[in-house]
Design a protein around this motif. Structure first.
Motif, PDB file in Angstrom:
ATOM      1  N   ALA A  70     -17.683 -19.879  43.204  1.00  0.00           N
ATOM      2  CA  ALA A  70     -17.610 -21.315  43.509  1.00  0.00           C
ATOM      3  C   ALA A  70     -17.030 -22.051  42.310  1.00  0.00           C
ATOM      4  CB  ALA A  70     -18.990 -21.862  43.844  1.00  0.00           C
ATOM      5  N   HIS A 111     -24.796 -19.271  60.610  1.00  0.00           N
ATOM      6  CA  HIS A 111     -24.142 -19.820  59.414  1.00  0.00           C
ATOM      7  C   HIS A 111     -23.524 -21.185  59.735  1.00  0.00           C
ATOM      8  CE1 HIS A 111     -22.198 -19.945  55.587  1.00  0.00           C
ATOM      9  NE2 HIS A 111     -20.983 -19.810  56.070  1.00  0.00           N
ATOM     10  N   GLN A 153     -16.072 -17.272  49.996  1.00  0.00           N
ATOM     11  CA  GLN A 153     -17.265 -17.098  50.827  1.00  0.00           C
ATOM     12  C   GLN A 153     -16.886 -16.380  52.114  1.00  0.00           C
ATOM     13  OE1 GLN A 153     -20.698 -20.114  52.665  1.00  0.00           O
ATOM     14  NE2 GLN A 153     -19.182 -20.860  51.209  1.00  0.00           N
ATOM     15  N   ASP A 175     -27.613 -17.991  48.198  1.00  0.00           N
ATOM     16  CA  ASP A 175     -26.834 -18.291  46.995  1.00  0.00           C
ATOM     17  C   ASP A 175     -27.011 -19.759  46.608  1.00  0.00           C
ATOM     18  OD1 ASP A 175     -25.289 -15.687  46.816  1.00  0.00           O
ATOM     19  OD2 ASP A 175     -24.720 -16.342  48.830  1.00  0.00           O
ATOM     20  N   VAL A 228     -21.693 -15.789  49.130  1.00  0.00           N
ATOM     21  CA  VAL A 228     -20.763 -16.577  48.305  1.00  0.00           C
ATOM     22  C   VAL A 228     -20.402 -15.741  47.081  1.00  0.00           C
ATOM     23  CG1 VAL A 228     -20.441 -18.708  47.005  1.00  0.00           C
ATOM     24  CG2 VAL A 228     -21.830 -18.722  49.092  1.00  0.00           C
ATOM     25  N   GLN A 229     -19.126 -15.403  46.975  1.00  0.00           N
ATOM     26  CA  GLN A 229     -18.690 -14.564  45.862  1.00  0.00           C
ATOM     27  C   GLN A 229     -18.253 -15.379  44.635  1.00  0.00           C
ATOM     28  OE1 GLN A 229     -17.297 -13.858  49.206  1.00  0.00           O
ATOM     29  NE2 GLN A 229     -19.216 -12.715  49.360  1.00  0.00           N
ATOM     30  N   SER A 256     -27.359 -21.571  49.986  1.00  0.00           N
ATOM     31  CA  SER A 256     -26.608 -21.151  51.160  1.00  0.00           C
ATOM     32  C   SER A 256     -27.491 -20.338  52.098  1.00  0.00           C
ATOM     33  CB  SER A 256     -25.397 -20.305  50.746  1.00  0.00           C
ATOM     34  OG  SER A 256     -25.810 -18.973  50.447  1.00  0.00           O
ATOM     35  N   ASP A 298     -15.581 -23.823  52.652  1.00  0.00           N
ATOM     36  CA  ASP A 298     -16.060 -22.476  52.960  1.00  0.00           C
ATOM     37  C   ASP A 298     -14.862 -21.670  53.447  1.00  0.00           C
ATOM     38  OD1 ASP A 298     -17.076 -20.151  54.036  1.00  0.00           O
ATOM     39  OD2 ASP A 298     -18.383 -21.125  55.498  1.00  0.00           O
ATOM     40  N   THR A 304     -15.159 -22.578  47.473  1.00  0.00           N
ATOM     41  CA  THR A 304     -15.943 -21.352  47.379  1.00  0.00           C
ATOM     42  C   THR A 304     -15.150 -20.173  47.917  1.00  0.00           C
ATOM     43  OG1 THR A 304     -16.979 -21.479  49.591  1.00  0.00           O
ATOM     44  CG2 THR A 304     -18.077 -22.654  47.782  1.00  0.00           C
TER      45      THR A 304
END
Length: 264
Positions: free
Chosen positions: A51, A205, A43, A112, A48-49, A108, A12, A41
Motif C-alpha cells: 500500500a 470482499h 491487492q 491487513d 493486501v501485498q 481489510s 483496490d 494498494t
C-alpha cells in the motif's frame, strides 16, 4: 440531472473494494460517481501485498477539482491511511455542504492494516465529528473505542461509544456476530434495528465499502438517514447473496445484481 457522489478512498487493484467498489455501487444505484484516490494498494483475493498513500496535496487537489467545478450531493470516505490524510479530508468535509458518510476503514477483510495506529486519534477527533453517518464494523469499533461487542445487546454500548466522538448518526455493523446480519443505526435518541438473513457465502470482499457508498448514494437522492441506510442495507444484502469466487481467496460481492434484476 443525476446526483453527484464523491468517494474519497484507496484503490483496490483486485476490483472488489475501495474506489472500484464505490464506483460500481454508485453506477448500480443510478448516481454519478466521482473519486479522490488517497492510496494505491497491490491487492487481490488473498490479501493486501502493498500500500502506498498519496501526498496530502494530491488528495486536496483532486477533491477541490471535483467539488469546485462539478459539485457533490454526498461524500463517502474509506481508506485514509495516515493522520495527515485523515486531517486533510476532515478539513475538506467540514467545508463542504453535503452529507458525509465515513467508513473508518482500519483493517481489510483479510486482516491487513489499512490505517496507521498514529491516525486513530485523528479519526476520533477530526473525522468522526464531521460525519453525517459513521459506519464502523465491530473490529473498527474496538479499534476506535475499546468496546468489544460479542452479543447483539452490546451494539447499543458500541453506538454510544462512537457517538461520543460527534457523528450525527452511527451505523454499527454487526455482521461479525452469529445469527442474522443485524446492524444498529442510532443518533443517540432514535434507534433503527436492521436485520437481514445471513447467507452462507464466504465471498464478501468489499461489503463495508459497498454499504457506505450505497448510503451516500441514497442520501444524495434526498432520502433521510434512516431511509438511506435501510435502502443501502437491502442493496448490500443482495450483493452479498451474489458474491462470487475470484482468484484463490475471498471473492467480491456482486455490485451488479440489482442492475440485472432491473433489466430482466
Amino acid at each position: 440531472m443525476k446526483p453527484n457522489v464523491l468517494t474519497v478512498a484507496g484503490s483496490d487493484s483486485g476490483g472488489g473494494a475501495g474506489i472500484q467498489a464505490d464506483l460500481k455501487t454508485m453506477l448500480a444505484l443510478g448516481v454519478h460517481g466521482m473519486s479522490v484516490v488517497t492510496a494505491v494498494t497491490a491487492q487481490n483475493s488473498l490479501g493486501v501485498q502493498g500500500a502506498w498513500e498519496l501526498p496530502a496535496e494530491a488528495v486536496r487537489a483532486q477533491y477541490r477539482s471535483v467539488v469546485d467545478d462539478i459539485g457533490v450531493q454526498a461524500v463517502k470516505t474509506g481508506m485514509l491511511a495516515s493522520a495527515e490524510l485523515v486531517e486533510t479530508v476532515a478539513e475538506l468535509l467540514a467545508g463542504t455542504d453535503a452529507p458525509a458518510v465515513v467508513d473508518p476503514v482500519g483493517i481489510s477483510k483479510h486482516g491487513d492494516s489499512l490505517l496507521a495506529d498514529s491516525a486513530l486519534d485523528a479519526v476520533r477527533k477530526k473525522l468522526l465529528p464531521v460525519a453525517t453517518v459513521a459506519t464502523p464494523n465491530l473490529d473498527e469499533v474496538a479499534q476506535l473505542t475499546g468496546v468489544r461487542v460479542e452479543t447483539e445487546e452490546q451494539l447499543r454500548e458500541a453506538a454510544a461509544a462512537v457517538l461520543a466522538y460527534g457523528p450525527r448518526w452511527v451505523l454499527i455493523k454487526g455482521g461479525h456476530l452469529s445469527g442474522d446480519a443485524v446492524d444498529l443505526l442510532s443518533d443517540g435518541t432514535e434507534e433503527h434495528w436492521l436485520r437481514a438473513p445471513r447467507y452462507d457465502n464466504r465471498h464478501t470482499h468489499g461489503t463495508g465499502c459497498t454499504l457506505a457508498s450505497a448510503i451516500a448514494a441514497h442520501l444524495a437522492m434526498g432520502r433521510s438517514v434512516p431511509e438511506a441506510v435501510t435502502a443501502a442495507k437491502e442493496y448490500v444484502t443482495g450483493a452479498i447473496a451474489g458474491g462470487f469466487a475470484l482468484g484463490g481467496g475471498i471473492g467480491p460481492v456482486d455490485h451488479g445484481w440489482a442492475l440485472r434484476r432491473g433489466l430482466s
